[in-house]
Design a protein around this motif. Structure first.
Motif, PDB file in Angstrom:
ATOM      1  N   ASP A 287       0.834  -1.206   0.000  1.00 45.55           N
ATOM      2  CA  ASP A 287       0.000   0.000   0.000  1.00 45.55           C
ATOM      3  C   ASP A 287       0.866   1.252   0.000  1.00 45.55           C
ATOM      4  O   ASP A 287       0.602   2.216  -0.726  1.00 45.55           O
ATOM      5  CB  ASP A 287      -0.918  -0.025   1.225  1.00 45.55           C
ATOM      6  N   THR A 291       1.029   3.878  -3.042  1.00 42.71           N
ATOM      7  CA  THR A 291       0.669   5.279  -2.803  1.00 42.71           C
ATOM      8  C   THR A 291       1.781   6.211  -3.244  1.00 42.71           C
ATOM      9  O   THR A 291       1.530   7.270  -3.841  1.00 42.71           O
ATOM     10  CB  THR A 291       0.344   5.498  -1.323  1.00 42.71           C
ATOM     11  N   HIS A 303      -5.209  14.198   0.046  1.00 43.49           N
ATOM     12  CA  HIS A 303      -5.738  12.867   0.336  1.00 43.49           C
ATOM     13  C   HIS A 303      -4.635  11.816   0.288  1.00 43.49           C
ATOM     14  O   HIS A 303      -4.525  10.973   1.187  1.00 43.49           O
ATOM     15  CB  HIS A 303      -6.842  12.517  -0.660  1.00 43.49           C
ATOM     16  N   HIS A 307      -3.121   9.564   3.335  1.00 39.14           N
ATOM     17  CA  HIS A 307      -3.154   8.101   3.249  1.00 39.14           C
ATOM     18  C   HIS A 307      -1.753   7.521   3.424  1.00 39.14           C
ATOM     19  O   HIS A 307      -1.576   6.507   4.110  1.00 39.14           O
ATOM     20  CB  HIS A 307      -3.733   7.654   1.911  1.00 39.14           C
ATOM     21  N   GLU A 310      -0.778   7.570   7.097  1.00 41.75           N
ATOM     22  CA  GLU A 310      -1.451   6.508   7.844  1.00 41.75           C
ATOM     23  C   GLU A 310      -0.857   5.147   7.511  1.00 41.75           C
ATOM     24  O   GLU A 310      -0.621   4.326   8.410  1.00 41.75           O
ATOM     25  CB  GLU A 310      -2.945   6.528   7.525  1.00 41.75           C
TER      26      GLU A 310
END
Length: 388
Positions: A287, A291, A303, A307, A310
């Motif tokens: 992920d 990203t 955004h 993300h 996180e």
């Protein structure tokens, strides 16, 4: 009120740029550019745009059974100008596909919002046309087109742009001096090499190198900031004093319990003893990588940055060089090693990334040795001293 003065003052407030589309009663697509779109209500879901009463296109949209709001991307200024023009076939060179209602969704837009008419109000020389949202989707999570003081532009996160970080000039200079070693390592290892520097509460990608012919898009990621919080960035604190380690622990989004702190303490000690650390493939790491790649494609949108923050802070905490063996070698995704400055502090973090899944132990050990040799070479190039 002087209309020109009114327009000049209000021009200091930036607006997004949208194209309102519909299928007319004759079955043909219709479209008009607007700079006055807004959300109105969450329950029920309502939005509105404000067309000029003199518009020749709006009456046809008003007669349609539905309409779609197309949020234009920063690179779609030509599309905006097309739909702001009169007397041309606006859809001749503008590909589109239907929203659920059938209204056109223009290719390449940031997002679309499909609506049915809800209400219309007169407001001076404009209408306030309200639609009830029936469907909506993000099409391309990139920067939107903005209109400001008579010109078009894009949103910029100044604190996340490399050029705005004057405090990184030293680290960028170090990375530039290391470029030869980075390029040599990329060719020798056949993998991508990245150099990171710590900056305040982040660590930042300051240089990359890829094997010739790799076709990577990584140069577009230069300047990306990532949160310096456990478990990310452990190389930067492994050789630091206890105070710096505690500050790093305090940056964790979730408070660390005694067990987590003890595990991280052991891993930091292992990093110091071995002089490097691995990162293993996982859904969470996938992920993060995906990203970062997305940011490389479309830019550092709020955004995507949120993300990424996180995702990084939720990475698995277990990553210990002492656990490398034939069984775990195939899951190694990256290898990380420090470059030291003249005070024996970590100046740069070098990372070999994109190691193929299923690599055997001998291959990982070879890559590790190549990385460590390059890190030592860069340390010597910048006059650094490895800690005793």
């Amino acid at each position: 009120m002087d209309p020109r003065h009114f327009r000049n003052v209000l021009g200091h407030f930036p607006t997004g740029v949208c194209v309102i589309t519909a299928i007319g009663t004759d079955g043909e697509p219709i479209g008009m550019a607007v700079g006055s779109f807004t959300s109105v209500s969450l329950d029920p879901p309502l939005v509105a745009f404000l067309p000029d009463k003199s518009s020749s296109t709006f009456p046809r949209i008003r007669d349609a059974a539905s309409f779609c709001v197309n949020v234009l991307a920063a690179d779609q200024e030509p599309v905006c100008r097309t739909f702001a023009s009169k007397g041309i076939d606006k859809f001749a060179a503008t590909p589109w596909h239907p929203a659920p209602s059938g209204a056109p969704v223009l290719d390449g837009v940031v997002a679309w919002i499909d609506c049915v008419p809800e209400a219309s109000h007169e407001a001076g020389d404009h209408y306030i046309y309200i639609g009830r949202v029936t469907a909506l989707e993000v099409e391309k999570p990139t920067l939107p087109l903005l209109f400001f003081q008579g010109g078009y532009g894009a949103f910029s996160l100044g604190s996340l742009v490399m050029g705005a970080d004057a405090g990184l000039s030293h680290e960028i200079a170090l990375a530039d001096r290391a470029r030869g070693a980075l390029e040599a390592l990329a060719e020798e290892s056949g993998t991508e090499v990245q150099a990171f520097a710590q900056h305040a509460d982040d660590f930042v990608l300051v240089a990359t190198a890829s094997p010739e012919g790799a076709g990577t898009t990584t140069p577009f990621r230069i300047g990306i900031h990532m949160p310096f919080a456990p478990p990310a960035g452990r190389i930067f604190v492994a050789w630091s004093g206890r105070d710096a380690i505690e500050e790093w622990y305090a940056r964790s989004p979730q408070p660390l319990d005694d067990q987590s702190r003890a595990l991280l303490d052991r891993q930091l000690e292992s990093v110091r003893r071995h002089g490097w650390t691995p990162a293993h493939y996982s859904d969470r790491l996938d992920d993060v990588v995906e990203t970062i790649g997305r940011i490389g494609e479309v830019g550092q949108t709020p955004h995507l940055v949120r993300h990424l923050t996180e995702a990084i802070t939720q990475l698995e905490r277990h990553s210990d060089p002492a656990d490398l063996n034939e069984e775990t070698a195939g899951t190694v995704q990256a290898l990380i090693a420090p470059v030291f400055d003249s005070d024996s502090n970590v100046a740069l973090m070098l990372t070999l990334v994109g190691i193929p899944r299923g690599s055997n132990l001998a291959r990982i050990e070879t890559l590790r040795d190549q990385l460590l040799q390059a890190a030592d070479a860069v340390t010597g190039e910048i006059g650094g001293v490895r800690p005793e």
